[in-house]
Design a protein around this motif. Structure first.
Motif, short mmCIF file in Angstrom:
data_model
loop_
_atom_site.label_atom_id
_atom_site.label_comp_id
_atom_site.label_asym_id
_atom_site.label_seq_id
_atom_site.Cartn_x
_atom_site.Cartn_y
_atom_site.Cartn_z
N VAL A 154 0.87 -1.18 0.00
CA VAL A 154 0.00 0.00 0.00
C VAL A 154 0.90 1.23 0.00
N PRO A 155 0.73 2.11 -0.98
CA PRO A 155 1.70 3.21 -1.11
C PRO A 155 1.47 4.35 -0.11
N ILE A 156 2.52 5.12 0.12
CA ILE A 156 2.38 6.40 0.81
C ILE A 156 1.98 7.40 -0.27
N THR A 157 0.90 8.13 -0.03
CA THR A 157 0.38 9.04 -1.05
C THR A 157 -0.07 10.36 -0.43
N ALA A 158 0.05 11.44 -1.21
CA ALA A 158 -0.43 12.75 -0.74
C ALA A 158 -1.95 12.87 -0.85
N GLN A 159 -2.59 11.86 -1.45
CA GLN A 159 -4.03 11.99 -1.69
C GLN A 159 -4.85 12.05 -0.41
N THR A 160 -4.31 11.50 0.69
CA THR A 160 -5.05 11.58 1.95
C THR A 160 -5.16 13.03 2.44
N LEU A 161 -4.22 13.88 2.03
CA LEU A 161 -4.35 15.31 2.35
C LEU A 161 -5.63 15.86 1.71
N GLY B 251 -0.78 6.93 -11.21
CA GLY B 251 -1.55 6.76 -12.45
C GLY B 251 -2.37 5.49 -12.48
N ARG B 252 -2.79 5.01 -11.28
CA ARG B 252 -3.56 3.77 -11.26
C ARG B 252 -5.06 4.03 -11.31
N GLY B 253 -5.79 3.06 -11.80
CA GLY B 253 -7.25 3.14 -11.86
C GLY B 253 -7.80 1.81 -12.32
N PRO C 294 -4.69 -4.68 -2.13
CA PRO C 294 -4.49 -4.51 -0.68
C PRO C 294 -4.90 -3.15 -0.13
N SER C 295 -5.11 -2.16 -1.03
CA SER C 295 -5.47 -0.83 -0.51
C SER C 295 -6.97 -0.60 -0.48
N VAL C 296 -7.79 -1.64 -0.81
CA VAL C 296 -9.25 -1.42 -0.91
C VAL C 296 -9.85 -0.87 0.39
N TYR D 159 -8.43 0.97 2.65
CA TYR D 159 -8.07 2.39 2.82
C TYR D 159 -8.97 3.26 1.95
N LEU D 160 -9.24 2.79 0.72
CA LEU D 160 -10.07 3.58 -0.19
C LEU D 160 -11.48 3.74 0.37
N ILE D 161 -12.05 2.65 0.92
CA ILE D 161 -13.37 2.76 1.54
C ILE D 161 -13.27 3.64 2.79
N GLY D 162 -12.15 3.48 3.49
CA GLY D 162 -11.92 4.31 4.67
C GLY D 162 -11.86 5.79 4.36
N TRP D 163 -11.44 6.14 3.14
CA TRP D 163 -11.41 7.57 2.75
C TRP D 163 -12.82 8.17 2.85
N ILE D 164 -13.85 7.38 2.44
CA ILE D 164 -15.23 7.89 2.51
C ILE D 164 -15.62 8.10 3.98
N ALA E 203 4.56 2.88 8.94
CA ALA E 203 5.33 3.64 7.95
C ALA E 203 4.53 4.84 7.42
N PHE E 204 3.19 4.76 7.49
CA PHE E 204 2.36 5.86 6.99
C PHE E 204 2.29 7.03 7.97
N LEU E 205 2.52 6.71 9.25
CA LEU E 205 2.19 7.66 10.31
C LEU E 205 2.91 9.01 10.22
N GLY F 208 4.13 10.67 7.67
CA GLY F 208 3.57 11.44 6.55
C GLY F 208 2.14 11.88 6.85
N ASP F 209 1.36 10.99 7.45
CA ASP F 209 -0.04 11.33 7.71
C ASP F 209 -0.14 12.43 8.78
N LEU F 210 0.79 12.43 9.74
CA LEU F 210 0.77 13.50 10.75
C LEU F 210 1.14 14.85 10.11
N ILE F 211 2.09 14.81 9.16
CA ILE F 211 2.43 16.05 8.44
C ILE F 211 1.21 16.55 7.65
N LYS F 212 0.47 15.59 7.05
CA LYS F 212 -0.73 15.97 6.29
C LYS F 212 -1.78 16.60 7.20
N VAL F 213 -1.89 16.11 8.44
CA VAL F 213 -2.85 16.70 9.39
C VAL F 213 -2.51 18.18 9.61
O1 LIG Z 1 -3.77 4.44 -4.09
C1 LIG Z 1 -4.35 3.55 -3.48
O2 LIG Z 1 -4.52 2.41 -3.92
C2 LIG Z 1 -4.85 3.83 -2.09
C3 LIG Z 1 -3.73 4.25 -1.23
C4 LIG Z 1 -4.10 4.23 0.22
C5 LIG Z 1 -2.94 4.75 1.01
C6 LIG Z 1 -3.15 4.66 2.49
S1 LIG Z 1 -4.30 5.87 3.05
C7 LIG Z 1 -3.65 5.95 4.65
C8 LIG Z 1 -2.18 5.70 4.53
N1 LIG Z 1 -1.46 6.92 4.29
C9 LIG Z 1 -0.76 6.87 3.18
O3 LIG Z 1 -0.02 7.79 2.77
N2 LIG Z 1 -0.94 5.70 2.56
C10 LIG Z 1 -1.88 4.89 3.28
#
Ligand SMILES: O=C(O)CCCC[C@@H]1SC[C@@H]2NC(=O)N[C@@H]21
Length: 209
Positions: A55-62, A97-99, A107-109, A111-116, A179-181, A183-188
């Protein structure tokens, strides 16, 4: 002598005004949802940091945090659902660039539902539950909202689903997610700074709960 009950007058003008207000409100809601879905997609362009456990670290959670904090629970969740709808129809709007539907079997499903769910919880904490409540974000509600909704709730959905999909134990998976923590705290912090700046500069951007 009998008195006639007073009935408020409804004129054609006032009915037209109410209809125009409702139409403008709906249009504004659609625009807000679309803009924040686009923001989450744009943050995906920053790429990913791959981690073991897939499961990647991504800025999208911001973007998810901002959607809940600025738009409130329902419009914030709407922005995330619109983004996930675009993913489902195959648009490459996730980081890297995934979709496509395959993402929802990966494995990230969770998290994606958790985004909602996360956007809903952030919105409820920052905006309150009542539709009529005046939105007044504070540093405290935004930070608490983003930590609870943007980290705890998202992880609560993501970790069990990741464990299920990968076959790795729950605790091992939870350990990997540490490992996400950072980055996620910086995003908060970033989400709180942007939310408060936007509130001061442009309070009309804030949606009704
Ligand atoms: O792109 C995807 O397939 C979903 C990625 C989900 C990433 C999770 S969200 C919470 C945590 N923080 C991150 O930066 N990555 C994980």
């Amino acid at each position: 002598m009998t008195s006639t009950p007073q009935v408020p007058e409804t004129t054609a003008d006032s009915t037209a005004d109410t209809t125009a207000d409702a139409t403008a409100g709906a249009g504004r809601a659609v625009a807000q949802v679309a803009v924040f879905a686009a923001l989450i997609a744009a943050l995906g362009l920053m790429g990913t940091i791959p981690v073991p456990g897939l499961v990647p670290i991504t800025a999208q959670t911001l973007g998810v945090m901002l959607a809940g904090a600025v738009l409130g629970p329902w419009r914030g969740a709407g922005a995330v659902m619109l983004l996930l709808g675009l993913v489902a129809v195959g648009l490459p709007v996730l980081s890297g660039g995934r979709g496509g539907l395959g993402v929802f079997l990966g494995p990230s499903v969770g998290y994606l539902i958790g985004w909602i769910a996360g956007a809903i919880v952030i919105g409820l904490i920052v905006h309150g539950a009542r539709r009529s409540s005046a939105v007044r974000p504070t540093w405290l509600t935004t930070i608490v909202g983003c930590v609870v909704g943007g980290i705890l709730v998202i992880y609560a959905f993501g970790i069990p689903a990741q464990a299920l999909v990968t076959g790795l134990g729950m605790w091992e998976t939870a350990l990997t997610s540490l490992a996400f923590l950072p980055g996620d705290l910086i995003k908060v912090v970033l989400a709180a700074v942007v939310t408060m700046a936007l509130w001061r500069a442009y309070p009309r951007a804030f949606g009704r709960a």
